[in-house]
Write an enzyme that holds these catalytic residues in place. Structure first.
Site, short mmCIF file in Angstrom:
data_model
loop_
_atom_site.label_atom_id
_atom_site.label_comp_id
_atom_site.label_asym_id
_atom_site.label_seq_id
_atom_site.Cartn_x
_atom_site.Cartn_y
_atom_site.Cartn_z
N SER A 103 0.67 -1.27 0.20
CA SER A 103 -0.19 0.03 0.19
C SER A 103 0.77 1.20 -0.01
O SER A 103 0.30 2.29 -0.20
CB SER A 103 -0.75 0.00 1.29
N GLY A 104 2.19 0.90 0.24
CA GLY A 104 2.89 2.30 0.50
C GLY A 104 3.09 2.93 1.84
O GLY A 104 3.86 3.67 2.19
N GLY A 105 2.30 2.10 2.87
CA GLY A 105 2.10 2.56 4.21
C GLY A 105 3.75 2.39 4.64
O GLY A 105 4.09 3.48 5.34
N GLN A 153 -1.17 -5.89 12.61
CA GLN A 153 -0.04 -5.29 13.06
C GLN A 153 -0.03 -5.33 14.62
O GLN A 153 -0.58 -6.45 15.22
CB GLN A 153 -0.26 -3.60 12.92
N CYS A 165 23.57 -25.41 -7.94
CA CYS A 165 22.60 -24.45 -8.48
C CYS A 165 22.53 -24.49 -10.01
O CYS A 165 23.58 -24.77 -10.46
CB CYS A 165 23.19 -23.16 -8.06
N CYS A 197 21.15 -22.24 -11.99
CA CYS A 197 20.67 -21.00 -12.51
C CYS A 197 21.59 -20.47 -13.71
O CYS A 197 22.41 -21.19 -13.72
CB CYS A 197 20.62 -19.77 -11.50
N CYS A 227 25.20 -19.67 -12.81
CA CYS A 227 25.99 -20.69 -12.25
C CYS A 227 26.32 -22.01 -13.70
O CYS A 227 27.31 -22.46 -13.48
CB CYS A 227 25.31 -21.47 -11.15
N HIS A 286 21.02 -15.05 -9.60
CA HIS A 286 21.54 -16.11 -8.68
C HIS A 286 20.78 -16.05 -7.42
O HIS A 286 20.23 -17.21 -7.20
CB HIS A 286 23.16 -16.08 -8.70
#
Length: 377
Positions: free
Chosen positions: A94-96, A195, A310, A312, A315, A341
């Site tokens: 929300s940007g809060g 919260q 890995c 990816c 890698c 990565h």
């Protein structure tokens, strides 16, 4: 509501594996969401994000997209999906949190928050209704309510007032959501944010207030803001007990790989954090055998991949020596390769966690993996 279809639950923890579906596709949980604050995951293009990293959902930010490019541009483009050429899911904060981190630049009021742009100092005012309107213009699949993220540490009375404000705003968020329509033909969902700082009774109150409003699902906010890690785990464990069983549970802004695994064990399904990309840009890469600092001289003639376990793009194609060279030479490609990565590692971590929950070996696997990935090399 956004239903979580459960496939399996771990017998020794609260970990669960499932999936949920939106108009932009299916998300398999547990899931990590790469952070694309301004409509881009830093240093990673959308092709790699989808086809190499296999991200199912990315997170963007209402505050930043509101300031630039602005809602007029986003609407003219047909929404953020088209603007950034991303066909899978988008969640918008929300940007809060961003507004409330601008302590010197904002004023909190009963009906919203006044703030000055970190870009040019211009004055703006966010209400719960306006934040819903902005997220309608963005067109995200999952929208977050405007809430107050209390600082850590904070006194009990401050946290109590903050929870009440978040609850009051939640009503306005929900009403604005009900009384508006999506702009681009796909369904949007709205999550409430629990919260309460580090106070369990306030976490309980926040959860109960929000459950009454029947949001599509719920998130845990206000953690990983400085409190001790063990206290964070305790609060996550406590709070998920109040969250609906058949909805995805989202822990906002967390965290390190070990934090994610421990939170999965405490019943969380969704995560986001800037850590994989931010650390990558600072030459720190995550591996199954701990974190590597790629400016370290010991890698100058190390022709192994970043992580032999890995698969990816980085890698498969480049060595530690080459990536160290790129960082030392301050080449932009270093940021891209390290970011690819790290994001792949995070997504693979939750993919493996999911597989282990399904086959019944999650708890033992988690403890073993955490011992390895927590090493600092």
């Amino acid at each position: 509501m956004l239903r979580l279809n459960l496939i399996a639950q771990d017998k020794n923890s609260k970990a669960r594996a499932g999936w949920f579906q939106t108009d932009h596709g299916i998300v398999e949980t547990p899931i990590f969401m790469p952070v694309g604050t301004q409509g881009t995951v830093k240093a990673v293009n959308q092709n790699y994000l989808e086809h190499e990293i296999k991200a199912q959902i990315v997170l963007s930010n209402t505050y930043h997209l509101y300031l630039r490019p602005g809602t007029e541009i986003l609407e003219a483009a047909g929404g953020l999906h088209k603007f950034m050429n991303w066909q899978k899911l988008i969640l918008t904060d929300s940007g809060g949190y961003q507004v409330f981190s601008l302590t010197e630049l904002r004023k909190l009021k009963e009906n919203g928050v006044e703030f000055r742009s970190h870009l040019d100092g211009s004055k703006h005012f966010f209400t719960p209704e306006k934040v819903i309107q902005i997220q309608r213009s963005i067109g995200s699949d999952i929208m977050m309510v405007l809430d107050e993220c209390a600082p850590y540490p904070c006194e009990y009375e401050y946290a109590k007032k903050s929870v009440q404000l978040t609850s009051n705003w939640a009503v306005l968020n929900k009403n604005a959501f009900i009384n508006s329509e999506p702009k681009y033909g796909h369904t949007q969902y709205l999550f409430g944010i629990i919260q309460g700082s580090v106070y369990k009774d306030l976490r309980k109150k926040s959860a109960e207030d929000l459950l009454e409003l029947d949001f599509d699902s719920y998130a845990i906010g206000g953690l990983a803001v400085g409190e001790p890690t063990e206290q964070m785990y305790e609060l996550v464990d406590y709070t998920t007990d109040f969250m609906l069983f058949d909805r995805p549970r989202y822990l906002m802004g967390v965290g390190r790989p070990e934090n994610i695994l421990e939170s999965i064990a405490r019943g969380v399904d969704m995560f986001d954090c800037v850590m994989p990309t931010r650390n990558a840009r600072n030459a720190n890469v995550f591996t199954w055998n701990g974190t590597l600092s790629m400016r370290n001289a010991k890698y100058k003639d190390d022709f192994n991949p970043l992580d032999e376990n890995c698969n990816c793009y980085t890698c498969r194609n480049f060595s530690r020596a080459y990536i160290r060279h790129l960082f030392v030479a301050e080449e932009i490609l270093a940021l891209e390769l390290a970011s690819i990565h790290n994001l792949y590692f995070y997504l693979e971590l939750v993919r493996q966690a999911r597989a282990k929950i399904i086959d019944g070996s999650f708890y033992l696997w988690k403890n073993e993996i955490i011992n390895n990935i927590s090493i600092r090399n």
